[in-house]
Design a protein around this motif. Structure first.
Motif, PDB file in Angstrom:
ATOM      1  N   VAL A   7      -3.948  -2.071   6.133  1.00 13.25           N
ATOM      2  CA  VAL A   7      -5.201  -2.891   5.649  1.00 13.25           C
ATOM      3  C   VAL A   7      -4.798  -3.795   4.784  1.00 13.25           C
ATOM      4  CG1 VAL A   7      -6.551  -0.806   6.144  1.00 13.25           C
ATOM      5  CG2 VAL A   7      -5.273  -0.699   4.145  1.00 13.25           C
ATOM      6  N   GLY A   8      -5.812  -4.817   4.329  1.00 13.63           N
ATOM      7  CA  GLY A   8      -5.788  -5.816   3.546  1.00 13.63           C
ATOM      8  C   GLY A   8      -4.389  -6.509   3.519  1.00 13.63           C
ATOM      9  N   ALA A   9      -3.694  -6.700   2.378  1.00  8.49           N
ATOM     10  CA  ALA A   9      -2.462  -7.467   2.416  1.00  8.49           C
ATOM     11  C   ALA A   9      -1.316  -6.561   2.576  1.00  8.49           C
ATOM     12  CB  ALA A   9      -2.567  -8.108   1.189  1.00  8.49           C
ATOM     13  N   GLU A  10      -1.421  -5.296   3.206  1.00  8.03           N
ATOM     14  CA  GLU A  10      -0.001  -4.461   3.453  1.00  8.03           C
ATOM     15  C   GLU A  10       0.491  -5.128   4.500  1.00  8.03           C
ATOM     16  OE1 GLU A  10      -0.720   0.108   2.854  1.00  8.03           O
ATOM     17  OE2 GLU A  10      -1.898  -0.637   4.507  1.00  8.03           O
ATOM     18  N   PRO A  11       1.984  -4.977   4.511  1.00  8.87           N
ATOM     19  CA  PRO A  11       2.622  -5.541   5.627  1.00  8.87           C
ATOM     20  C   PRO A  11       2.085  -5.090   7.016  1.00  8.87           C
ATOM     21  CG  PRO A  11       4.337  -4.642   3.757  1.00  8.87           C
ATOM     22  CD  PRO A  11       2.883  -4.200   3.496  1.00  8.87           C
ATOM     23  N   GLY A  12       1.832  -6.034   7.874  1.00  5.66           N
ATOM     24  CA  GLY A  12       1.116  -5.614   9.064  1.00  5.66           C
ATOM     25  C   GLY A  12       1.984  -4.861   9.993  1.00  5.66           C
TER      26      GLY A  12
ATOM     27  N   MET B  37     -10.850   1.175  -0.113  1.00  4.48           N
ATOM     28  CA  MET B  37     -11.002   0.195   0.736  1.00  4.48           C
ATOM     29  C   MET B  37     -11.252   1.201   2.468  1.00  4.48           C
ATOM     30  SD  MET B  37      -7.447  -1.344   1.419  1.00  4.48           S
ATOM     31  CE  MET B  37      -6.847  -1.962  -0.171  1.00  4.48           C
ATOM     32  N   ALA B  38     -11.899   0.396   3.162  1.00  2.00           N
ATOM     33  CA  ALA B  38     -11.852   1.056   4.658  1.00  2.00           C
ATOM     34  C   ALA B  38     -10.723   1.137   5.064  1.00  2.00           C
ATOM     35  CB  ALA B  38     -12.920   0.174   5.494  1.00  2.00           C
TER      36      ALA B  38
ATOM     37  N   LEU C 172       6.812   6.453   9.705  1.00  2.00           N
ATOM     38  CA  LEU C 172       6.727   5.213   9.022  1.00  2.00           C
ATOM     39  C   LEU C 172       6.072   5.423   7.880  1.00  2.00           C
ATOM     40  CD1 LEU C 172       6.175   2.660  11.872  1.00  2.00           C
ATOM     41  CD2 LEU C 172       8.288   3.191  10.849  1.00  2.00           C
ATOM     42  N   LEU C 173       6.401   5.026   6.537  1.00  3.04           N
ATOM     43  CA  LEU C 173       5.497   5.400   5.440  1.00  3.04           C
ATOM     44  C   LEU C 173       4.973   4.091   4.726  1.00  3.04           C
ATOM     45  CD1 LEU C 173       8.300   7.718   3.650  1.00  3.04           C
ATOM     46  CD2 LEU C 173       6.295   8.476   4.736  1.00  3.04           C
ATOM     47  N   PRO C 174       3.792   4.247   4.417  1.00  6.49           N
ATOM     48  CA  PRO C 174       3.429   2.902   3.508  1.00  6.49           C
ATOM     49  C   PRO C 174       3.910   3.029   2.239  1.00  6.49           C
ATOM     50  CG  PRO C 174       1.740   4.672   3.787  1.00  6.49           C
ATOM     51  CD  PRO C 174       2.792   5.154   4.508  1.00  6.49           C
ATOM     52  N   GLY C 175       4.091   1.867   1.565  1.00  8.84           N
ATOM     53  CA  GLY C 175       4.609   1.877   0.125  1.00  8.84           C
ATOM     54  C   GLY C 175       4.511   0.426  -0.380  1.00  8.84           C
ATOM     55  N   LEU C 176       4.683   0.409  -1.713  1.00  2.19           N
ATOM     56  CA  LEU C 176       4.623  -0.718  -2.601  1.00  2.19           C
ATOM     57  C   LEU C 176       5.943  -1.177  -2.740  1.00  2.19           C
ATOM     58  CD1 LEU C 176       1.501   0.054  -4.784  1.00  2.19           C
ATOM     59  CD2 LEU C 176       1.492  -1.630  -2.928  1.00  2.19           C
ATOM     60  N   ALA C 177       7.126  -0.438  -2.929  1.00  5.76           N
ATOM     61  CA  ALA C 177       8.473  -0.582  -3.127  1.00  5.76           C
ATOM     62  C   ALA C 177       9.257   0.389  -2.813  1.00  5.76           C
ATOM     63  CB  ALA C 177       8.469  -1.017  -4.710  1.00  5.76           C
ATOM     64  N   VAL C 178      10.437  -0.089  -2.949  1.00  5.47           N
ATOM     65  CA  VAL C 178      11.631   1.012  -2.608  1.00  5.47           C
ATOM     66  C   VAL C 178      12.659   0.250  -3.566  1.00  5.47           C
ATOM     67  CG1 VAL C 178      12.837  -0.057  -0.586  1.00  5.47           C
ATOM     68  CG2 VAL C 178      12.859   2.532  -1.004  1.00  5.47           C
ATOM     69  N   ASP C 179      13.480   1.353  -4.013  1.00 11.96           N
ATOM     70  CA  ASP C 179      14.617   0.715  -4.907  1.00 11.96           C
ATOM     71  C   ASP C 179      16.010   0.908  -4.145  1.00 11.96           C
ATOM     72  OD1 ASP C 179      15.601   3.379  -5.302  1.00 11.96           O
ATOM     73  OD2 ASP C 179      14.868   3.549  -7.468  1.00 11.96           O
ATOM     74  N   GLY C 180      17.286   0.754  -4.783  1.00  9.85           N
ATOM     75  CA  GLY C 180      18.447   0.590  -4.149  1.00  9.85           C
ATOM     76  C   GLY C 180      18.938   2.123  -3.757  1.00  9.85           C
ATOM     77  N   ARG C 181      18.459   3.003  -4.102  1.00 10.62           N
ATOM     78  CA  ARG C 181      18.618   4.551  -3.894  1.00 10.62           C
ATOM     79  C   ARG C 181      17.841   4.654  -2.900  1.00 10.62           C
ATOM     80  NH1 ARG C 181      16.976   7.082  -9.080  1.00 10.62           N
ATOM     81  NH2 ARG C 181      15.364   5.766  -8.796  1.00 10.62           N
TER      82      ARG C 181
END
Length: 204
Positions: A60-65, A111-112, A133-142
């Motif tokens: 949704v919105g600006a999430e990676p499609g 948001m809807a 498949l998990l939504p997220g905002l970031a992932v780090d090197g680990r």
């Protein structure tokens, strides 16, 4: 920790704000291009090539499609499960039967979301997935994932753990969202891979 400033929770909030601000600056063209590239990269993953059932979500919105990817998986004959948000923030699941099978649902002031309109399969349906498949905002090197903060996927991961299910955990992100370090809490567990428009990175 009480009301002390700092700590993983406030660090997470700050990082979330920054990442969401960057996402909201993306153009419609940028979003569309990223979604196409993400779908191509993800479809090349051996884990997805082998999968019979994939638990996913509708961006949704600006999430990676994700829609292009969901349609491609369905065209391959994969059973795609999509989440239905429950009042307590847990997730039920339903099958994806194409874009026409989605209903726009508004949850309170948030948001809807687009949710599957068909039969509800129960919160445990996710334990049958070969890939989540998990939504997220970031992932780090680990491989530590920064979620949106709603806690729904913490419940899903705990349910998988309890069931002894071992699906591949994959996060879809933009290129700039693979960061040096995500603030973690004791219950956080790493994901197996992150897919961005420019490539795939795996974590052991």
């Amino acid at each position: 920790m009480g009301h002390a400033t700092g700590g993983p929770e406030s660090d997470k909030r700050r990082l979330r704000r920054e990442l969401l601000a960057t996402r909201s600056a993306l153009t419609a063209d940028g979003l569309r291009e990223a979604a196409g590239a993400l779908a191509r990269r993800a479809l090349d993953l051996p884990e997805l090539a082998r999968a019979g059932t994939v638990a996913a979500y509708v961006s949704v919105g600006a999430e990676p499609g994700t829609l292009a990817l969901l349609d491609a998986l369905r065209a391959r004959g994969v059973k795609v499960l999509l989440p239905v948000l429950l009042p307590d923030n847990d997730l039920d699941w339903g099958a994806y039967d194409g874009e026409g099978s989605l209903t726009r649902v508004r949850h309170g002031g948030r948001m809807a979301l687009f949710e599957p309109s068909g039969e509800r399969l129960g919160p445990d349906a996710v334990t049958d997935a070969d890939v989540v498949l998990l939504p997220g905002l970031a992932v780090d090197g680990r491989g530590m994932r920064l979620g949106r903060g709603g806690g729904s996927y913490d419940r899903v991961l705990a349910r998988l753990e309890r069931a002894g299910a071992r699906p591949s955990l994959v996060v879809l992100l933009y290129d700039g969202e693979v960061v040096a370090r995500v603030p973690e809490e004791a219950h956080d567990a790493p994901v197996h891979a992150v897919v961005t428009p420019s490539g795939v990175r795996r974590f052991t």
